[in-house]
Design an enzyme around this catalytic site. Structure first.
Site, mmCIF file in Angstrom:
data_model
loop_
_atom_site.group_PDB
_atom_site.id
_atom_site.type_symbol
_atom_site.label_atom_id
_atom_site.label_comp_id
_atom_site.label_asym_id
_atom_site.label_seq_id
_atom_site.Cartn_x
_atom_site.Cartn_y
_atom_site.Cartn_z
ATOM 1 N N LYS A 84 7.481 1.324 -5.180
ATOM 2 C CA LYS A 84 7.353 0.085 -4.634
ATOM 3 C C LYS A 84 6.392 -0.763 -5.073
ATOM 4 C CE LYS A 84 4.034 0.361 -1.362
ATOM 5 N NZ LYS A 84 2.826 -0.248 -1.292
ATOM 6 N N GLY B 110 -2.537 7.790 -4.778
ATOM 7 C CA GLY B 110 -3.598 6.649 -4.192
ATOM 8 C C GLY B 110 -3.593 5.667 -4.987
ATOM 9 N N GLY C 26 -0.903 2.758 -4.402
ATOM 10 C CA GLY C 26 -0.434 1.831 -3.563
ATOM 11 C C GLY C 26 1.125 1.620 -4.133
ATOM 12 N N LEU C 27 1.772 2.390 -4.656
ATOM 13 C CA LEU C 27 2.971 2.742 -5.003
ATOM 14 C C LEU C 27 3.958 3.350 -4.201
ATOM 15 C CD1 LEU C 27 2.623 3.206 -9.032
ATOM 16 C CD2 LEU C 27 2.741 0.859 -7.731
ATOM 17 N N GLY D 229 4.496 6.388 -3.453
ATOM 18 C CA GLY D 229 5.075 7.641 -4.025
ATOM 19 C C GLY D 229 5.362 8.794 -2.687
ATOM 20 N N ASP E 197 5.084 2.856 5.315
ATOM 21 C CA ASP E 197 5.877 2.469 4.221
ATOM 22 C C ASP E 197 7.335 3.343 4.008
ATOM 23 O OD1 ASP E 197 4.201 0.731 3.377
ATOM 24 O OD2 ASP E 197 3.111 1.975 1.573
#
Length: 296
Positions: free
Chosen positions: A12, A98, A100-101, A103, A138
């Site tokens: 994301k 690390g 920010g996606l 995972g 998230d």
């Protein structure tokens, strides 16, 4: 023991991220827009009936006991009250740690959704989201599987329409610990929510991105590699941090533009040109699994 099946876990981007407050429990209230993209991990899942949950392959440096996929499987088994349920998990990582996606959160959501089907538990999606929230803020958006705007700590999800776009994503070769960013004394914690409602306009990639990322000034100041990546990508378009970093992104109307921007890298960086997704491939995979069961 049944054969292993492979399930997708997409990444994301946070198109904007406003920190609107801090709760008494220390968690932060957010207003953010989650955009799913087609960069993805893959999770091979093999159900078993001996109560063993093992992860044979996963993120480098993350021990199985600390991996969110193992914690997700155990949380779902505990919720079902079925101690005999087990699974073997193999995670192929493509989403950097690390970055920010999201995972790790996406991997956990994939395990929740897949095992809910493979174990024939049939828990409703709202229940899976509640389980996921205990693992990470998230996780619910990946369980829901739709590009969405989120409030609260990330769990209050509203449908949001983002017209098709391509994104250049750059990882500057470092990881940014999320907790340290949110604990920073210089972080702004009283931002107003974004005023945009419901959708982005057609042709939005040629306009300024809505809102901002309130974490970006902290990360930029503390991590010069991220500042350098923002500057480099900023030559091609409006660059912004996703989540707490370290990845940065810019939106484009065409794949060619995104590929050109994502190829402008320093040594040790990674870049991707990725398409925005309105709907997670996890949902399509779930539908195929349900059809297979129905057809016997």
């Amino acid at each position: 023991m049944t054969a292993a099946e492979t399930w997708p876990a997409p990444a994301k981007l946070n198109l904007f991220l406003h920190v609107t407050g801090r709760r008494p429990d220390g968690y932060h209230e957010l207003d953010t827009l989650f955009q799913l993209v087609d960069l993805r991990d893959e999770v091979a899942i093999q159900p078993r009936d001996d109560g063993v949950i093992e992860r044979r392959r996963g993120a480098a440096g993350v021990p199985p006991e600390a991996d969110l996929v193992v914690r997700a499987a155990r949380a779902l088994r505990d919720r079902a009250g079925r101690p005999e349920l087990g699974a073997t998990l193999d995670v192929v990582k493509r989403i950097p740690l690390g970055g920010g996606l999201g995972g790790g959160s996406s991997d956990a959501a994939t395990v929740l959704v897949a095992l809910n089907a493979l174990w024939s538990l049939d828990l409703p999606v709202d229940e899976l989201e509640r389980l996921g929230l205990k693992l990470g803020a998230d996780v619910p958006v990946f369980v829901r599987g739709l590009t969405a705007r989120a409030g609260g700590v990330g769990e209050r999800l509203e449908p949001f329409e983002v017209p098709p776009a391509w994104f250049a994503v750059i990882h500057p070769g470092i990881g940014v610990p999320t907790a340290g960013v949110f604990q920073a004394p210089e972080l702004t914690r009283n931002a107003p929510p974004a005023t945009i409602r419901g959708s982005l306009p057609a042709g939005w990639t040629t306009q300024p991105l809505p809102g901002r990322n309130d974490l970006e000034p902290v990360v930029r100041a503390r991590h010069p590699e991220v500042a350098a990546a923002l500057a480099r990508l900023g030559r091609h378009g409006e660059a912004r941090l996703t989540g707490s970093g370290a990845c940065v992104f810019a939106a484009f109307a065409t794949e060619a533009e995104a590929r050109a921007a994502s190829a402008d890298l320093d040594a040790g960086w990674q870049g991707w040109a990725v398409a925005g997704l309105a709907r997670s491939p996890l949902l399509a995979r779930l539908e195929r699994a349900r059809r297979a069961v129905a057809e016997g």
